[in-house]
Design a protein around this motif. Structure first.
Motif, PDB file in Angstrom:
ATOM      1  N   LEU B   7      39.771  10.450  18.912  1.00  0.00           N
ATOM      2  CA  LEU B   7      38.328  10.196  18.912  1.00  0.00           C
ATOM      3  C   LEU B   7      37.978   8.996  19.780  1.00  0.00           C
ATOM      4  O   LEU B   7      36.824   8.800  20.136  1.00  0.00           O
ATOM      5  N   LEU B   8      39.009   8.200  20.110  1.00  0.00           N
ATOM      6  CA  LEU B   8      38.881   7.114  21.090  1.00  0.00           C
ATOM      7  C   LEU B   8      40.174   7.058  21.890  1.00  0.00           C
ATOM      8  O   LEU B   8      41.250   7.357  21.342  1.00  0.00           O
ATOM      9  N   ILE B  11      43.214   5.157  20.214  1.00  0.00           N
ATOM     10  CA  ILE B  11      43.812   5.514  18.918  1.00  0.00           C
ATOM     11  C   ILE B  11      45.290   5.877  19.039  1.00  0.00           C
ATOM     12  O   ILE B  11      46.099   5.490  18.211  1.00  0.00           O
ATOM     13  N   ARG B  12      45.644   6.636  20.056  1.00  0.00           N
ATOM     14  CA  ARG B  12      47.072   6.944  20.252  1.00  0.00           C
ATOM     15  C   ARG B  12      47.304   7.199  21.740  1.00  0.00           C
ATOM     16  O   ARG B  12      46.429   7.712  22.430  1.00  0.00           O
ATOM     17  N   GLY B 174      47.580  14.863  13.737  1.00  0.00           N
ATOM     18  CA  GLY B 174      46.562  13.930  13.248  1.00  0.00           C
ATOM     19  C   GLY B 174      45.320  14.633  12.733  1.00  0.00           C
ATOM     20  O   GLY B 174      45.185  15.852  12.850  1.00  0.00           O
ATOM     21  N   ASP B 175      44.437  13.831  12.133  1.00  0.00           N
ATOM     22  CA  ASP B 175      43.237  14.394  11.488  1.00  0.00           C
ATOM     23  C   ASP B 175      41.995  14.393  12.374  1.00  0.00           C
ATOM     24  O   ASP B 175      40.962  14.961  11.999  1.00  0.00           O
ATOM     25  N   ASP B 176      42.069  13.773  13.548  1.00  0.00           N
ATOM     26  CA  ASP B 176      40.879  13.700  14.413  1.00  0.00           C
ATOM     27  C   ASP B 176      40.349  15.094  14.735  1.00  0.00           C
ATOM     28  O   ASP B 176      39.124  15.313  14.799  1.00  0.00           O
ATOM     29  N   ILE B 178      40.403  17.765  12.951  1.00  0.00           N
ATOM     30  CA  ILE B 178      39.672  18.312  11.804  1.00  0.00           C
ATOM     31  C   ILE B 178      38.256  17.747  11.764  1.00  0.00           C
ATOM     32  O   ILE B 178      37.273  18.480  11.600  1.00  0.00           O
ATOM     33  N   LEU B 179      38.144  16.438  11.926  1.00  0.00           N
ATOM     34  CA  LEU B 179      36.824  15.797  11.912  1.00  0.00           C
ATOM     35  C   LEU B 179      35.936  16.354  13.011  1.00  0.00           C
ATOM     36  O   LEU B 179      34.757  16.630  12.796  1.00  0.00           O
ATOM     37  N   GLU B 182      34.768  19.929  12.233  1.00  0.00           N
ATOM     38  CA  GLU B 182      33.743  19.979  11.175  1.00  0.00           C
ATOM     39  C   GLU B 182      32.386  19.530  11.711  1.00  0.00           C
ATOM     40  O   GLU B 182      31.352  20.062  11.311  1.00  0.00           O
TER      41      GLU B 182
END
Lengths: 247, 247
Positions: B7-8, B11-12, B174-176, B178-179, B182
């Motif tokens: 998302l940025l 982040i990774r 990772g969960d990014d 999923i966010l 959604e």
């Protein structure tokens, strides 16, 4: 109310003008803090490193317990790990607890500058909302996992944002709050009597939940998904180290 | 396909084992790149600083145009700003363009290590999906705004995740992701003939959109919300500097 959400502690600093910072580490630091204080623990002294925790224990009274985890697992020589199941009344009542965790205590340190700081979990969601209601500025800080965003923390942030929207006039800072609220609405928005079961399932799908399942702590998911089980708010009562109790 | 979303950029890291990195700066760098290359521009040479852009221009042929923005506004002495409206065929055809922007070129630099790199916008969404279909590992990098997550970039990432879900077998890192998915489903999931109008409205609600409206570029929102207007994919064709063309 001016409301800021940070999906990770690193995204933006918590300003000294912030009335209340809310630290969120659903799996499991803030769930453990809520459980232990509800079960009669005296206080949580938090610190970031294992060495710092051991030093604190030496300068503190004999009754202290060393608590925490690294990579979800108990730390050698510590009294308690990071499962809410370990923090029953018979173990923690009247005790001072020194806590160091991988992500939770880092988020606490990142929120250091706020005027007040509280710890939120699903276990004390409604109690936290009552605490926040009259604040002018609130900053929700999601702990994440090893520098990465985790859905379980975002989900709780979203629940708080969603409930605040129905209670106060909100001015949002940044887009994180929007993302969090949409995740909460999409995953958990319908409510209903099976809410805790559905939340447990959602936690299992999150990065933090998958990490816990991998190391054998799946049972902790339900323990951290019992919405409003407790009516306590861990609140910072001292700094250096950041110490939480019930006001 | 192994699919990572950040998302940025911070982040990774984008790993050197990544087949394709997809850089996303909806408002407006990657929308500008898509528009200009579709309108016949020869190539985009990207760089992070204004000084670097000026140096590049001096060592390049005379036909080059200096392009970019700081804080959404044109740069003193530059030929073009960062509005897609400026990149019409009569201006850019056959030209080499040197681009520096606040967030987009930073995301490009952060994605440097991937084997291949493409630029995605809503303007070329379907074309990007065709490009990604056969990759083993894809990393979507949202540029964000000044280090903060912005909903407009997350929304496009979500659109890509959602479409990939229906086309290939995905393993999410990772969960990014999923966010992002959604957010796309909640905001834009219903489809329909008024899709571009609804997307324009959503962009206006995002942090990047609000920033643009504040400095008078509201008309650019619709220009960046024309889904599948173009059938081109800006792809990195050279490094040092990262240079994008149509393969």
């Amino acid at each position: 109310m001016q409301l800021t959400v940070s999906l990770l502690p690193s995204i933006r600093p918590v300003l000294s003008t912030t009335d209340v910072a809310v630290v969120i580490d659903v799996l499991r630091a803030t769930s453990v803090m809520t459980t232990a204080l509800a079960n009669g623990a005296k206080e949580f002294l938090t610190c970031q490193s294992v060495d710092e925790a051991r030093e604190l224990a030496q300068t503190h009274d004999a009754d202290v317990l060393l608590c925490g985890e690294r990579h979800c697992k108990p730390i050698d020589g510590f009294d308690l790990g990071n499962s809410p199941a370990e923090y029953s009344s018979d173990v923690v009542q009247y005790r001072s607890l020194i806590l160091t965790t991988t992500n939770g205590t880092f988020a606490i340190a990142a929120a250091q500058n706020a005027r007040a700081m509280v710890a939120a979990s699903f276990l004390n969601l409604s109690a936290v909302l009552v605490r926040l209601r009259d604040a002018d500025s609130v900053h929700l800080v999601c702990a994440g996992t090893n520098g990465e965003i985790t859905a379980e923390d975002v989900l709780l942030a979203g629940a708080i944002v969603d409930r605040l929207f129905s209670e106060v006039n909100l001015e949002l800072v940044g887009d994180d709050a929007i993302l969090a609220r949409e995740l909460w609405t999409a995953w958990m928005g319908e409510g209903g009597s099976d809410q805790n079961e559905r939340l447990t399932q959602r936690l299992a799908e999150s990065q933090g939940g998958r990490n816990l399942i991998d190391v054998g702590y799946e049972a902790d998911l339900a323990r951290c998904a019992a919405i409003d089980l407790f009516d306590v708010v861990p609140e910072r009562v001292a700094t250096t180290p950041n110490t939480f109790g019930i006001l």
